[in-house]
Enzyme design. Sequence first.
Site, PDB file in Angstrom:
ATOM      1  N   ASN A 177     -12.780  -4.891  10.268  1.00 59.08           N
ATOM      2  CA  ASN A 177     -11.455  -4.798  10.868  1.00 59.08           C
ATOM      3  C   ASN A 177     -11.248  -5.776  12.017  1.00 59.08           C
ATOM      4  OD1 ASN A 177      -9.737  -2.795   9.492  1.00 59.08           O
ATOM      5  ND2 ASN A 177     -11.534  -1.512   9.772  1.00 59.08           N
ATOM      6  N   GLY A 195       0.808  -1.230   0.000  1.00 57.24           N
ATOM      7  CA  GLY A 195       0.000   0.000   0.000  1.00 57.24           C
ATOM      8  C   GLY A 195       0.833   1.269   0.000  1.00 57.24           C
ATOM      9  N   HIS A 233      -7.744   8.459  17.783  1.00 55.15           N
ATOM     10  CA  HIS A 233      -7.245   8.967  16.495  1.00 55.15           C
ATOM     11  C   HIS A 233      -8.451   9.100  15.570  1.00 55.15           C
ATOM     12  CE1 HIS A 233      -4.905   9.719  12.962  1.00 55.15           C
ATOM     13  NE2 HIS A 233      -5.404   8.664  12.354  1.00 55.15           N
ATOM     14  N   ASP A 261      -0.928  12.916  14.351  1.00 57.49           N
ATOM     15  CA  ASP A 261      -1.670  14.071  14.876  1.00 57.49           C
ATOM     16  C   ASP A 261      -0.735  14.995  15.654  1.00 57.49           C
ATOM     17  OD1 ASP A 261      -4.206  12.867  13.998  1.00 57.49           O
ATOM     18  OD2 ASP A 261      -3.792  11.434  15.575  1.00 57.49           O
TER      19      ASP A 261
END
Length: 337
Positions: A105, A14, A187, A159
């Site tokens: 997930n 990816g 997150h 972040d």
Amino acid sequence: MAEPIRVVVTGAAGQIAYSLLYMIARGEVFGKDQPIVLHLLDIPPMVGVLEGVVMELADCALPLLVGVVPTTTPDVAFADVSAAFLVGAMPRKEGMERKDLLSANVKIFRSQGQALDKFAKKDVKVLVVGNPANTNALVCSSYAPSIPRENFSAMTRLDQNRATSQIAAKLGLPTSAVKNIIIWGNHSSTQYPDAGQAKVTVNGTVKSVVDAINDTAFLQGSFVETVQKRGATVIAARKMSSAMSAAKAACDHMHDWWNGTAPGQFVSMGVFSDGSYDSPKDVIFSFPVEIKNKQWKIVPGLTLSDFAKTKLSVTGKELQEEKDEALSVLDSNVSNL
């Protein structure tokens, strides 16, 4: 030369991995004298792309990279690994409910947790990057009972880096001048980027960011919103999600976990909550941590404003809801087996 360590990256074909693999293999995470065997895990449809990545890693002729193991099998991917970057996850598609996303997930992180439990080193450090990262880390850990749960973390370093960069830009300073920005909670867009404890060095003098900026409306308003929404802003501009910056943040996170934080400095990591700062217990919550000998410790005794407490409560509530949803998905999956 030290003995090689084995490091697994999932979602290896990816976008994030494309930047991440090079950074790891160059020695930016585990050190310039630490040889590495990279394990690359992805799903069968990505095998062709994975072969291309393996070729490119070979063509980089990286001195520290002593082996590459591309695979579609978790058992092979997690065998004897000392560190795991769990980047691969089911992305949220348009019209998808959070519960559907969690359900997809849960399956991925269950199988990876089971493989870690059976095949990885017991002191493996596991960093979950794939979203929803906090809850994916929780699920993964619950399926790897033989690995201490302190060894599972979720990435909020992106972040933190985004927030640090915003503050530095506002003050017209390099990012290296800004320390101890905190990301609290999930997150997600409920996270709370907090400059309240941060320090900045201006002309050799250290002062608080709050005093240096002297603009509460900015620190409680556009600063927070910019960081919360930065991922979506990048997608709108790039037509793809953050990749280079996410890879850099994953490296920063694992580097500090592996090598420790400098005295007086702390970093943000999503870790199992012990209830500190009135957060819900036993969710993966982002806290400021100090790290020594590969062990993190939540920074105690920081004074939070009422504004900050309100924000922590919102993100904590979301994490508790995500956890409850994930557990209900787990229960229904178990009863369907």
